[in-house]
Design a protein around this motif. Sequence first.
Motif, short mmCIF file in Angstrom:
data_model
loop_
_atom_site.label_atom_id
_atom_site.label_comp_id
_atom_site.label_asym_id
_atom_site.label_seq_id
_atom_site.Cartn_x
_atom_site.Cartn_y
_atom_site.Cartn_z
N GLY A 1 0.81 -1.21 0.00
CA GLY A 1 0.00 0.00 0.00
C GLY A 1 0.85 1.26 0.00
O GLY A 1 0.53 2.23 -0.69
N ALA A 2 1.96 1.25 0.77
CA ALA A 2 2.84 2.41 0.79
C ALA A 2 3.50 2.63 -0.57
O ALA A 2 3.64 3.77 -1.04
CB ALA A 2 3.90 2.23 1.87
N VAL A 3 3.89 1.54 -1.23
CA VAL A 3 4.49 1.66 -2.56
C VAL A 3 3.47 2.20 -3.56
O VAL A 3 3.79 3.04 -4.41
CB VAL A 3 5.04 0.29 -3.02
N ALA A 4 2.22 1.71 -3.48
CA ALA A 4 1.18 2.21 -4.38
C ALA A 4 0.92 3.69 -4.16
O ALA A 4 0.70 4.46 -5.11
CB ALA A 4 -0.10 1.40 -4.16
N LEU A 5 0.94 4.13 -2.88
CA LEU A 5 0.73 5.54 -2.60
C LEU A 5 1.87 6.39 -3.15
O LEU A 5 1.65 7.47 -3.71
CB LEU A 5 0.60 5.74 -1.09
N ALA A 6 3.10 5.90 -2.99
CA ALA A 6 4.25 6.63 -3.53
C ALA A 6 4.21 6.68 -5.05
O ALA A 6 4.71 7.63 -5.68
CB ALA A 6 5.55 5.99 -3.06
N GLU B 1 -2.67 14.62 -17.58
CA GLU B 1 -4.10 14.48 -17.89
C GLU B 1 -4.73 13.38 -17.05
O GLU B 1 -5.82 13.54 -16.49
CB GLU B 1 -4.30 14.17 -19.38
N LEU B 2 -4.02 12.26 -16.91
CA LEU B 2 -4.52 11.17 -16.10
C LEU B 2 -4.59 11.57 -14.63
O LEU B 2 -5.58 11.28 -13.94
CB LEU B 2 -3.64 9.93 -16.27
N PHE B 3 -3.57 12.25 -14.14
CA PHE B 3 -3.55 12.67 -12.74
C PHE B 3 -4.70 13.65 -12.46
O PHE B 3 -5.34 13.57 -11.40
CB PHE B 3 -2.21 13.32 -12.41
N THR C 1 1.81 7.36 -6.91
CA THR C 1 0.95 8.41 -7.46
C THR C 1 1.76 9.59 -7.97
O THR C 1 1.25 10.41 -8.73
CB THR C 1 -0.03 8.91 -6.38
N ALA C 2 3.02 9.70 -7.54
CA ALA C 2 3.87 10.79 -8.05
C ALA C 2 4.22 10.59 -9.51
O ALA C 2 4.54 11.56 -10.21
CB ALA C 2 5.14 10.89 -7.21
#
Length: 300
Positions: free
Chosen positions: A170-175, A186-188, A177-178
């Motif tokens: 979960g922490a890797v997935a959150l990181a 556009e996706l962000f 997002t950068a």
Amino acid sequence: MLNPASPPQTVHMIPAAFMVASFLTASVHAVALLRGCRDHYHRAGFAIPFVLGAVAAPFQIPAGDWAARFLADYRPAKLAAIEGVYRTGSHIPLTVGGVAGKNGLEYDLEYGLEVPDGLSLPRHPCSSSPCSPAPTSPPSTCARTWPARGTRSWPGPSPGGRSSPVSTSGAVALAGTAVPHADAPELFHGLTHRALPLVVLSAVSGVAGLGLLATRRYLAARAAAAPAVAAILWSWGVAQYPAMLVGSLTVARSASQPAVLSACLIARACGALLLVPALWLLYATFQRAETPWNSHRQPR
């Protein structure tokens, strides 16, 4: 899906997926290079996936060792069946290759290359071999007792220790997002505006799943895991709709012809008629049948 085998299987399969996809992609461009197409496209198409697969390969060594030790601890008979070991004993070799055959009155694995003591390394706590029949030993001294059917309590490490790999993911997935913030604005923008409710639903479901996993409520954790994955996939589609690939391909243009779609639906329906009853029969068999390895379970 969420049980004591989830961490070793997940850690084992993710590098395996990277390796298979990378080397298969690299092989296509390798054939082109051998045929003389040595332009930048094919050189990059070979080098990038090949390096990715080569980097993922060393991680399979500790991941595979973890998976083997898990089987030796929880399912020694299954590890013996996977490795072609027909007799319980000590100093069991690891056989590379070989053909299962009958040697006199006993079955054995023949013509293989044996690594001495290879299967005795991930040994059971009270055994010198991973294929020793743990269910025949006293549950209080050797064998780990699996819960009775219908219970939600599992043996093994503490809930916090088991949920730590999920927390790390979960922490890797959150990181991660950068990455779209820098490379796909556009996706962000779509994820933080139009698809934000789906992203929030995925995050809430993921956190709820971690909490349920930590409290050993595995059935509810499975129910929470499904919307966590489905919502993030839907958020990706909603964020960049109507584009499939921003700037080059729309959803309408990427769709196949109606005849192809109809054929795919018919094929999937026919496959489901065979697959769903088979899966249900397999599930029912393992839930109800008493076999030698689960006959020591506690009664309901």
